[in-house]
Enzyme design. Sequence first.
Site, PDB file in Angstrom:
ATOM      1  N   ASN A  93       6.036  -4.317 -11.923  1.00 57.52           N
ATOM      2  CA  ASN A  93       5.903  -3.966 -13.340  1.00 57.52           C
ATOM      3  C   ASN A  93       6.177  -2.484 -13.565  1.00 57.52           C
ATOM      4  OD1 ASN A  93       5.158  -6.582 -13.579  1.00 57.52           O
ATOM      5  ND2 ASN A  93       2.966  -6.184 -13.777  1.00 57.52           N
ATOM      6  N   ASP A  95       5.034  -1.040 -16.360  1.00 56.86           N
ATOM      7  CA  ASP A  95       3.932  -0.526 -17.193  1.00 56.86           C
ATOM      8  C   ASP A  95       2.944   0.244 -16.313  1.00 56.86           C
ATOM      9  OD1 ASP A  95       1.683  -2.255 -16.212  1.00 56.86           O
ATOM     10  OD2 ASP A  95       2.811  -3.892 -17.118  1.00 56.86           O
ATOM     11  N   HIS A 110       9.916  -1.261  -8.915  1.00 56.80           N
ATOM     12  CA  HIS A 110      11.002  -1.305  -9.901  1.00 56.80           C
ATOM     13  C   HIS A 110      10.947  -0.125 -10.869  1.00 56.80           C
ATOM     14  CE1 HIS A 110      11.554  -5.952  -9.265  1.00 56.80           C
ATOM     15  NE2 HIS A 110      12.003  -5.233  -8.270  1.00 56.80           N
ATOM     16  N   CYS A 118      17.113  12.633 -13.333  1.00 60.59           N
ATOM     17  CA  CYS A 118      18.396  13.174 -13.734  1.00 60.59           C
ATOM     18  C   CYS A 118      19.463  12.683 -12.755  1.00 60.59           C
ATOM     19  CB  CYS A 118      18.328  14.701 -13.737  1.00 60.59           C
ATOM     20  SG  CYS A 118      19.931  15.488 -13.966  1.00 60.59           S
ATOM     21  N   THR A 178       3.934 -13.561 -10.551  1.00 58.90           N
ATOM     22  CA  THR A 178       5.383 -13.347 -10.406  1.00 58.90           C
ATOM     23  C   THR A 178       6.070 -14.675 -10.115  1.00 58.90           C
ATOM     24  OG1 THR A 178       7.112 -12.179  -9.174  1.00 58.90           O
ATOM     25  CG2 THR A 178       5.040 -12.534  -8.011  1.00 58.90           C
ATOM     26  N   SER A 179       7.269 -14.824 -10.693  1.00 58.86           N
ATOM     27  CA  SER A 179       7.976 -16.110 -10.588  1.00 58.86           C
ATOM     28  C   SER A 179       8.654 -16.290  -9.231  1.00 58.86           C
ATOM     29  CB  SER A 179       9.032 -16.212 -11.688  1.00 58.86           C
ATOM     30  OG  SER A 179       9.953 -15.142 -11.566  1.00 58.86           O
ATOM     31  N   ALA A 221      -4.239 -15.021 -14.896  1.00 60.99           N
ATOM     32  CA  ALA A 221      -4.675 -13.949 -14.003  1.00 60.99           C
ATOM     33  C   ALA A 221      -6.020 -13.361 -14.445  1.00 60.99           C
ATOM     34  CB  ALA A 221      -3.616 -12.850 -13.950  1.00 60.99           C
TER      35      ALA A 221
END
Length: 235
Positions: A93, A95, A110, A118, A178-179, A221
């Site tokens: 995630n 977030d 990720h 930059c 998670t899938s 969850a």
Amino acid sequence: MSKNIVILSGAGISAESGIKTFRDAGGLWEDHPVEQVATPEGFAADPVLVQRFYNLRRAALKTVTPNAAHIALARLQSEIRARGGDVMIVTQNVDDLHERGGAKYVLHMHGELKRVFCTACDFHADWDGDVSVDTPCLACRTVGTVRPDIVWFGEIPHHMDAIDRALSQCDLFVSIGTSGAVYPAAGFVRVAKHYGAQTLELNLEPSEGNLYFDETRLGKAGNTVPAWVENILAG
Ligand code: APR
């Protein structure tokens, strides 16, 4: 009691906080095809649109709060560490809800909405506000080279060395929300198993790699994670 735990979390853990998952949305991320907003090619084709997309996602973090699952994992991490063990949280995630739930050690494989880098000088920085195609890099001052620190399709996930090391040393691997559709994260269960870990899946429905898990607990969850944490800490 398991002392050395690796948790892999995905979009499902943040669903009850109000952040949409990916694969329930018909291949769209907040109404955009992923090729448009989550690939280097999409960014090159329309940087204004892509920056605006991530500005909106970054701003939306201010409207959501961690749920019971994030909070329970933070508690698990601090209590197991106090007992001499380790809980590594690896999240797909972008977030910041694990951290805001109190977790101290989180690897964002990720990337993170609240980070930028930059492409000219590779300077990485925390970032809270908007980014535009006119934003200069804080380090080299080049304009037009600051982009979200999000791992797009076709790019290499962050922290893979640390994750591989943790997978080879853990005695329990737990996948949450998670899938199991996106590699390399989808393959972590097999790596952990290869090194002898027990494997547990906590998800709303069986994931694509469900047959590799020793145990599966289905449900939201916000219910399954606090209950499992109670079990582990009592055990
Ligand atoms: N509790 C537990 N699981 C849930 C909940 C919930 N409340 N709601 C949904 N889920 C489950 C779904 O059943 C699904 O299996 O969470 C999973 C979410 O799957 P995805 O949307 O595919 O998310 P994720 O696995 O994190 O995606 C991996 O794909 O698009 C890329 O980079 C992006 O990090 C993302 C990666």
